[in-house]
Scaffold this active site. Structure first.
Site, PDB file in Angstrom:
ATOM      1  N   HIS A   9       0.824  -1.162  -0.043  1.00  0.00           N
ATOM      2  CA  HIS A   9       0.046   0.090   0.137  1.00  0.00           C
ATOM      3  C   HIS A   9       0.823   1.362  -0.218  1.00  0.00           C
ATOM      4  O   HIS A   9       1.998   1.125   0.305  1.00  0.00           O
ATOM      5  CB  HIS A   9      -0.930  -0.130   1.167  1.00  0.00           C
ATOM      6  CG  HIS A   9      -0.252   0.068   2.773  1.00  0.00           C
ATOM      7  ND1 HIS A   9       0.224   0.982   3.123  1.00  0.00           N
ATOM      8  CD2 HIS A   9       0.089  -0.941   3.309  1.00  0.00           C
ATOM      9  CE1 HIS A   9       0.918   0.913   4.205  1.00  0.00           C
ATOM     10  NE2 HIS A   9       0.753  -0.329   4.375  1.00  0.00           N
ATOM     11  N   ARG A  58      -5.866   0.997   4.312  1.00  0.00           N
ATOM     12  CA  ARG A  58      -4.860   1.580   3.422  1.00  0.00           C
ATOM     13  C   ARG A  58      -4.349   0.922   2.311  1.00  0.00           C
ATOM     14  O   ARG A  58      -3.900   1.133   1.305  1.00  0.00           O
ATOM     15  CB  ARG A  58      -3.491   1.805   4.339  1.00  0.00           C
ATOM     16  CG  ARG A  58      -2.989   0.573   5.308  1.00  0.00           C
ATOM     17  CD  ARG A  58      -1.820   1.286   6.049  1.00  0.00           C
ATOM     18  NE  ARG A  58      -1.230  -0.067   6.989  1.00  0.00           N
ATOM     19  CZ  ARG A  58      -1.699  -0.572   7.933  1.00  0.00           C
ATOM     20  NH1 ARG A  58      -2.790  -0.154   8.701  1.00  0.00           N
ATOM     21  NH2 ARG A  58      -1.023  -1.359   8.355  1.00  0.00           N
ATOM     22  N   GLU A  85      -1.478  -6.546   7.615  1.00  0.00           N
ATOM     23  CA  GLU A  85      -0.022  -6.104   8.298  1.00  0.00           C
ATOM     24  C   GLU A  85       0.439  -7.149   9.711  1.00  0.00           C
ATOM     25  O   GLU A  85      -0.649  -7.314  10.459  1.00  0.00           O
ATOM     26  CB  GLU A  85       0.223  -4.762   8.540  1.00  0.00           C
ATOM     27  CG  GLU A  85       1.626  -4.358   9.211  1.00  0.00           C
ATOM     28  CD  GLU A  85       2.788  -4.834   8.151  1.00  0.00           C
ATOM     29  OE1 GLU A  85       2.924  -6.057   7.944  1.00  0.00           O
ATOM     30  OE2 GLU A  85       3.258  -4.017   7.704  1.00  0.00           O
ATOM     31  N   HIS A 155       0.754  -5.314   2.907  1.00  0.00           N
ATOM     32  CA  HIS A 155       1.492  -4.823   3.643  1.00  0.00           C
ATOM     33  C   HIS A 155       2.920  -5.314   3.751  1.00  0.00           C
ATOM     34  O   HIS A 155       3.108  -6.468   3.261  1.00  0.00           O
ATOM     35  CB  HIS A 155       1.111  -4.950   5.169  1.00  0.00           C
ATOM     36  CG  HIS A 155      -0.797  -4.433   5.230  1.00  0.00           C
ATOM     37  ND1 HIS A 155      -0.968  -3.218   5.366  1.00  0.00           N
ATOM     38  CD2 HIS A 155      -1.648  -5.193   4.780  1.00  0.00           C
ATOM     39  CE1 HIS A 155      -2.129  -3.237   5.414  1.00  0.00           C
ATOM     40  NE2 HIS A 155      -2.683  -4.242   5.104  1.00  0.00           N
TER      41      HIS A 155
END
Length: 203
Positions: A9, A58, A85, A155
């Site tokens: 991202h 995100r 993440e 991520h």
């Protein structure tokens, strides 16, 4: 031959503030949005059969911007927490520089870079791999085996775990492996899903 593209991202607000983000749902900055648009421009002309992302905004927003740029907003999108993440536990929200001053740079570097040592109440990269890889094997690998072209937007650490698996990167070497925000990485895979080539795609 199948194609897999992975994208980290764009810059998030806590990336900008040098804070441990982990699985806190932090949004993109304006630069992060620009990075997502650039990634989309780079990927124009490529047709994807399906897209995968985490459940964090995100990553979702980065994917949506990319799809708008390439004109493929109708694609199947699978969101799953398995691609989230790495959870940084007690470090989430803390400034990285201040945390190094408090606990010692070596200790914080060990928490961040080692494969199997987790920060307090958080996940190690090994823990992250233990959810990312089974998800990949169950849901993404079968599509790639059908020679589909797949896009994953996720991520830094969830993608590093996947890179370890795909490229057979050792725990020692993954410590020195970075993935840039908003820069697509393209994998060409053979019929056994072994990597034939890896290319970072830039404008």
């Amino acid at each position: 031959m199948s194609t897999l593209v992975i994208v980290r991202h764009g810059q998030s607000q806590w990336n900008l503030e040098n804070r441990f983000t982990g699985d806190v749902d932090i949004d993109l900055t304006s630069l992060g949005e620009q990075e997502a648009h650039r990634a989309g421009k780079v990927l124009k002309g490529m047709y994807f059969d399906a897209c995968f992302t985490s459940i964090l905004k995100r990553a979702i927003r980065t994917l949506n911007i990319i799809l708008q740029e390439i004109g493929q907003t109708y694609l199947p999108i699978i969101q799953d927490a398995a691609l989230n993440e790495r959870m940084y536990g007690d470090l989430q929200g803390l400034n990285k520089t201040e945390t190094a001053q408090k606990f010692g740079a070596d200790k914080v570097d060990q928490w961040r870079r080692s494969y199997d040592i987790a920060p307090p109440n958080g996940e190690s990269l090994k823990d992250t791999a233990n959810r990312v890889i089974p998800f990949f094997q169950r849901h993404i690998a079968p599509l790639l085996a059908e020679n589909k072209t797949i896009l994953i937007v996720a991520h830094g650490n969830s993608l590093r775990a996947l890179m370890m698996y795909l490229q057979h990167i050792t725990p020692e070497n993954i410590a020195h492996t970075e993935i840039q925000t908003g820069v697509p990485k393209q994998y060409l895979l053979d019929n056994e899903l072994e990597v034939v080539s890896v290319t970072d795609l830039h404008e």
